[in-house]
Scaffold this active site. Structure first.
Site, PDB file in Angstrom:
ATOM      1  N   SER A 144       4.274  -7.979   1.997  1.00  0.00           N
ATOM      2  CA  SER A 144       3.582  -8.034   0.709  1.00  0.00           C
ATOM      3  C   SER A 144       4.492  -7.543  -0.405  1.00  0.00           C
ATOM      4  O   SER A 144       5.355  -6.682  -0.184  1.00  0.00           O
ATOM      5  CB  SER A 144       2.333  -7.150   0.751  1.00  0.00           C
ATOM      6  OG  SER A 144       1.786  -7.025  -0.545  1.00  0.00           O
ATOM      7  N   TYR A 156      -1.958   0.919   2.603  1.00  0.00           N
ATOM      8  CA  TYR A 156      -1.612  -0.491   2.837  1.00  0.00           C
ATOM      9  C   TYR A 156      -0.140  -0.750   2.494  1.00  0.00           C
ATOM     10  O   TYR A 156       0.599  -1.368   3.262  1.00  0.00           O
ATOM     11  CB  TYR A 156      -2.532  -1.375   1.995  1.00  0.00           C
ATOM     12  CG  TYR A 156      -2.221  -2.854   2.038  1.00  0.00           C
ATOM     13  CD1 TYR A 156      -2.556  -3.631   3.147  1.00  0.00           C
ATOM     14  CD2 TYR A 156      -1.611  -3.497   0.953  1.00  0.00           C
ATOM     15  CE1 TYR A 156      -2.289  -4.991   3.173  1.00  0.00           C
ATOM     16  CE2 TYR A 156      -1.352  -4.856   0.966  1.00  0.00           C
ATOM     17  CZ  TYR A 156      -1.692  -5.597   2.083  1.00  0.00           C
ATOM     18  OH  TYR A 156      -1.416  -6.943   2.105  1.00  0.00           O
TER      19      TYR A 156
END
Ligand code: NDP
Length: 251
Positions: A144, A156
C-alpha cells in the site's frame, strides 16, 4: 495461446476487490487460478464463474488467514486443484484494515489479528508455496501507498511496511532460483475496503484532486500491473515496489 498459458497461480483474497481483478486478469492471460477466500464463499464462486464464463480456468480454496492452522487446508485445496502441476505464480493480496488501529485506539488483540492476516500469513504461505514453485516462478505482494505517506491507521501501515521488507528479503534469497519477488502498491482503489468512495461523491472528488490522472483507481488498474510482474516481460525486475496510483500527490 496467451502469455500465461500452461502456468498456474494462487491469488489470496481473490473473492472480491483487487484480488478478484488479479485472478480474472491472470486467468485471461491463460493461467489456471486458485481463487482463495476467507469467508465469502458466494463471492469466491462468483469469481470462479466469471473466469470460466470468459473461457478461463479457476477453482476456489478457503482459509481464514488469521488462523495459522488453516494454511494446511489452503495448501491441501491448492494441491487438489493443481492436480500435480507446480505453482508458478503466488500473489499475496488478502489483507484487512482496522480503522481503530490508531495510536490512541490500538489494542494488542486487534494488532495481533491484523498482523496475523497481513504479515504472518504471507510469510508462511510463501514458506509452503516455495516447495511447489519451480525455478523462475513469480511472487507478487500487494502492499500500500501508506508505506510512504502517513495516515492515522498506524497498525495497518506498519503491516504493509513489513510486507515490503518481506519482498526485498525474498527477492534476495530466491534470486538464485530465478524467482522474482516484487511489490505492487495500490493507491486509493474502489473496493469494499473503501466503501466511502462509492458512498460520497465529494470524497471521491477529493481523491481525484490528489491524483495526477484525476480519478481514483479501479481494481483492474492494479491487476494489470500484477500481470506484468507475473509475465515473462517482468523477468529482469525483482525486489522492487511499483506504486500503482495514477500519480498520487505528485505535487
Ligand atoms: P477487499 O476488502 O475488497 O477484499 C479483501 C479480500 O481479502 C477478500 O477476498 C477477503 O476474503 C480476503 N480476506 C480478508 N480477510 C481475510 C482473512 N482473515 N482470511 C482470508 N482472506 C481474507 O480488499 P481490497 O481488494 O481493497 O484490497 C486488496 C489488497 O490491496 C489488500 O492487500 C489491501 O491492503 C491492498 N490495498 C487496497 C487499497 C484500496 O484502496 N482498496 C489501497 C492500497 C492497498 P472474503 O471475501 O472471504 O472476506
Amino acid at each position: 495461446m496467451t502469455v500465461l498459458t500452461g502456468r498456474t497461480a494462487l491469488v489470496t483474497g481473490a473473492s472480491r476487490g483487487i484480488g478478484r481483478a488479479i485472478a480474472e486478469r491472470l486467468a485471461a492471460d491463460g493461467a489456471l487460478v486458485a481463487v482463495h477466500y476467507g469467508s465469502n464463499e458466494t463471492a469466491a464462486r462468483a469469481t470462479v464463474a466469471a473466469i470460466e464464463q470468459a473461457g478461463g480456468q479457476a477453482f476456489a480454496v478457503r482459509a481464514d488467514l488469521a488462523e495459522t492452522a488453516e494454511l494446511a487446508a489452503l495448501f491441501a485445496g491448492l494441491r487438489d486443484g493443481l492436480a500435480g502441476r507446480p505453482l508458478d505464480i503466488l500473489v499475496n493480496n488478502a489483507a484487512v484494515i482496522d480503522y481503530t488501529g490508531t495510536i490512541e485506539g490500538a489494542t494488542p488483540e486487534a494488532f495481533d489479528r491484523l498482523f496475523a492476516v497481513n504479515v504472518r500469513a504471507p510469510l508462511f504461505i510463501v514458506q509452503r508455496a516455495l516447495q511447489l514453485m519451480p525455478d523462475g516462478s513469480r511472487i507478487v505482494n500487494v502492499s500500500s501507498g501508506v508505506t510512504w505517506f502517513a495516515t492515522p491507521d498506524v497498525v495497518y501501515g506498519m503491516s504493509k511496511g513489513a510486507l515490503n521488507v518481506l519482498t526485498r528479503s525474498l527477492a534476495h534469497t530466491q534470486g538464485k532460483r530465478g524467482i522474482t519477488v516484487n511489490t505492487v502498491s495500490p493507491g486509493i482503489t474502489e473496493t469494499d475496503m473503501n466503501t466511502w468512495l462509492a458512498e460520497s461523491p465529494e470524497a471521491a472528488r477529493g481523491v481525484a484532486n490528489m491524483v495526477a490522472l484525476g480519478r481514483h483507481g479501479q481494481p483492474a488498474d492494479i491487476a494489470d500491473a500484477v500481470a506484468f510482474f507475473a509475465s515473462d516481460d517482468g523477468r529482469w525486475v525483482t525486489g522492487q515496489t511499483l506504486e500503482v496510483n495514477g500519480g498520487l500527490w505528485l505535487g
